[in-house]
Design a protein around this motif. Structure first.
Motif, short mmCIF file in Angstrom:
data_model
loop_
_atom_site.label_atom_id
_atom_site.label_comp_id
_atom_site.label_asym_id
_atom_site.label_seq_id
_atom_site.Cartn_x
_atom_site.Cartn_y
_atom_site.Cartn_z
N LEU A 1 39.80 -12.90 -39.36
CA LEU A 1 39.07 -12.24 -38.27
C LEU A 1 38.94 -13.25 -37.15
CD1 LEU A 1 36.26 -10.39 -40.29
CD2 LEU A 1 38.35 -9.40 -39.31
N LEU A 2 39.35 -12.85 -35.97
CA LEU A 2 39.28 -13.73 -34.80
C LEU A 2 38.13 -13.27 -33.92
CD1 LEU A 2 40.30 -15.77 -32.64
CD2 LEU A 2 41.81 -13.93 -31.82
N VAL A 3 37.16 -14.17 -33.74
CA VAL A 3 36.09 -13.88 -32.78
C VAL A 3 36.64 -14.32 -31.43
CG1 VAL A 3 33.64 -14.19 -32.25
CG2 VAL A 3 34.44 -14.40 -34.62
N GLY A 4 37.32 -13.39 -30.78
CA GLY A 4 38.07 -13.72 -29.57
C GLY A 4 37.17 -13.75 -28.34
N ASP A 5 37.56 -14.58 -27.37
CA ASP A 5 36.79 -14.57 -26.12
C ASP A 5 37.09 -13.32 -25.30
OD1 ASP A 5 39.32 -15.24 -25.29
OD2 ASP A 5 38.71 -16.99 -24.13
N SER A 6 37.98 -12.46 -25.81
CA SER A 6 38.15 -11.13 -25.22
C SER A 6 36.83 -10.36 -25.29
CB SER A 6 39.25 -10.36 -25.96
OG SER A 6 39.04 -10.39 -27.35
N LEU A 7 35.86 -10.85 -26.06
CA LEU A 7 34.55 -10.20 -26.10
C LEU A 7 33.93 -10.18 -24.70
CD1 LEU A 7 32.17 -12.57 -25.90
CD2 LEU A 7 32.64 -12.82 -28.32
N VAL B 1 38.78 -23.09 -35.21
CA VAL B 1 38.68 -22.62 -33.82
C VAL B 1 40.08 -22.32 -33.30
CG1 VAL B 1 36.58 -23.94 -33.32
CG2 VAL B 1 38.83 -24.98 -32.87
N LYS B 2 40.12 -21.56 -32.22
CA LYS B 2 41.38 -21.33 -31.51
C LYS B 2 41.19 -21.81 -30.08
CE LYS B 2 42.87 -17.05 -30.22
NZ LYS B 2 42.92 -17.18 -28.74
N LEU B 3 42.21 -22.44 -29.54
CA LEU B 3 42.16 -22.82 -28.13
C LEU B 3 43.52 -22.57 -27.48
CD1 LEU B 3 43.65 -25.84 -27.89
CD2 LEU B 3 41.45 -26.60 -28.80
N VAL C 1 36.95 -18.87 -34.44
CA VAL C 1 36.24 -18.57 -33.21
C VAL C 1 36.99 -19.18 -32.02
CG1 VAL C 1 34.04 -18.83 -31.98
CG2 VAL C 1 34.04 -18.58 -34.47
N ASP C 2 37.13 -18.41 -30.97
CA ASP C 2 37.77 -18.93 -29.75
C ASP C 2 36.87 -19.94 -29.06
OD1 ASP C 2 40.33 -18.05 -29.17
OD2 ASP C 2 39.66 -16.18 -28.23
N MET C 3 37.46 -21.02 -28.60
CA MET C 3 36.73 -21.93 -27.72
C MET C 3 36.83 -21.37 -26.30
SD MET C 3 37.31 -25.67 -29.23
CE MET C 3 35.79 -26.12 -28.41
N LEU D 1 45.60 -7.78 -33.06
CA LEU D 1 45.27 -6.90 -31.95
C LEU D 1 43.78 -6.98 -31.70
CD1 LEU D 1 47.28 -3.56 -32.54
CD2 LEU D 1 47.64 -5.23 -30.70
N VAL D 2 43.38 -6.66 -30.49
CA VAL D 2 41.95 -6.49 -30.20
C VAL D 2 41.54 -5.17 -30.86
CG1 VAL D 2 40.28 -6.03 -28.36
CG2 VAL D 2 41.98 -7.86 -28.08
N THR D 3 40.55 -5.23 -31.73
CA THR D 3 40.20 -4.05 -32.54
C THR D 3 39.87 -2.84 -31.66
OG1 THR D 3 39.46 -5.42 -34.35
CG2 THR D 3 38.55 -3.19 -34.24
N GLY E 1 51.55 -12.88 -33.72
CA GLY E 1 52.02 -12.25 -32.49
C GLY E 1 51.06 -11.22 -31.93
N ILE E 2 51.00 -11.15 -30.60
CA ILE E 2 50.34 -10.03 -29.91
C ILE E 2 51.19 -9.79 -28.67
CG2 ILE E 2 48.61 -11.67 -28.96
CD1 ILE E 2 46.74 -9.13 -28.69
N GLY E 3 51.83 -8.62 -28.61
CA GLY E 3 52.81 -8.41 -27.55
C GLY E 3 53.94 -9.39 -27.69
O1 KIV Z 1 40.45 -13.35 -27.27
C1 KIV Z 1 41.23 -12.71 -28.00
O2 KIV Z 1 40.92 -11.61 -28.47
C2 KIV Z 1 42.52 -13.28 -28.29
C3 KIV Z 1 43.55 -12.41 -28.93
C4 KIV Z 1 44.01 -11.39 -27.98
C5 KIV Z 1 44.66 -13.19 -29.51
O3 KIV Z 1 42.75 -14.42 -28.00
#
Ligand code: KIV
Length: 290
Positions: A63-69, A135-137, A105-107, A237-239, A225-227
């Protein structure tokens, strides 16, 4: 996991209980790619809340807590204004709501680019405050030193190359990357650099399909991958896109549900019943004890 799960509504847990009970680990996910081949693709979705995590957890590996939030939850115009505090609060909620998937979690923008030491302080804070595993950066060669610094000090890092949304003010748009040869070469070098720096996986976002496939074949760590390409070692994908919460569906998104329609219909039905004074009905009322 290959079984079909339903949700036990009294416990909010998956039924049947997925085995193993223990949370997957980052080394375990990294080890899925052997000699360039990932036999079982890595399933990733974004999650921002505890309840969403409960629903997604049994079906996902990560599960990615993306900064897309920033856009999805807070209605911000991009991920640039997202803060460390937002990421920490939502990261902790997702860890509380899950017990099977690896949570990362996204930085957010501005929390890691200045120096490896800045990145370490903020990444350590995210891990301590959320309980997440890594983390993801975003960024390629420019972030390699930072990725090596964090990894050597106990913080697993997922890289992110191709379209990097935090760089929207430099890129000027969210269109696909790598269509010209020079940019494709640069993205390939970025992917190689973050891989050599020790990231346990990397997101490849919004690039032409053959480029994503070539990077996946070239790097030893799993690509998500995403796109990008079905040849990537996993997909994310963004849920909210995946369940149809938004009218606009980017090309790379497949909608597996129409939650916007369902919520709109429910709200319209509720509003009509309130106006007609048919809600609340007898079943929703408390009466004096007999
Ligand atoms: O912030 C996010 O949701 C992401 C994904 C789109 C990979 O980085």
């Amino acid at each position: 996991m290959s079984a079909t799960y339903t949700l036990d509504t009294s416990t909010s847990r998956a039924n049947p209980t997925p085995a193993p009970i223990r949370r997957l680990t980052i080394p375990g996910l990294r080890a899925r790619k052997v000699d360039g081949v990932t036999a079982e693709p890595i399933v990733v979705l974004t999650a921002y809340t505890a309840r969403q995590a409960q629903l997604l957890d049994p079906h996902c590996d990560m599960l990615l807590v993306g900064d897309s939030l920033g856009q999805v939850i807070y209605g911000l115009p991009s991920s640039v204004p997202v803060t460390l505090e937002m990421m920490a609060a939502h990261g902790a909620a997702v860890v509380r709501g899950s017990y099977h998937s690896v949570v990362i979690v996204d930085m957010p923008f501005g929390s890691y680019e200045a120096s490896p030491a800045q990145a370490f302080d903020n990444a350590a804070r995210l891990l301590k405050e959320t309980g997440a595993a890594g983390v993801k950066l975003e960024g390629g060669a420019a972030m390699a030193e930072t990725i090596a610094f964090l990894t050597a000090r106990g913080i697993p890092v997922c890289g992110h190359v191709g379209l990097t949304p935090q760089a929207i003010n430099v890129l000027g748009g969210y269109g696909p990357r790598g269509r010209d040869e020079a940019e494709a070469d640069k993205i390939k070098q970025d992917a190689r650099a973050v891989s050599d720096a020790g990231c346990f996986a990397m997101v490849i976002e919004g690039v032409i399909e053959p480029l994503a496939a070539a990077i996946t074949a070239a790097v030893p760590c799993p690509t998500i991958g995403i796109g990008a390409s079905p040849d990537c070692d996993g997909q994310v994908l963004v849920t909210e896109d995946m369940v149809g919460m938004f009218e606009r569906t980017p090309r790379f998104v497949k909608r597996y549900a129409d939650l916007a329609g369902t919520i709109g219909e429910a709200a319209a039905h509720y509003a009509a019943e309130v106006r007609a004074r048919t809600f609340p009905g007898q079943d929703q009322l408390y009466q004096p004890k007999k």
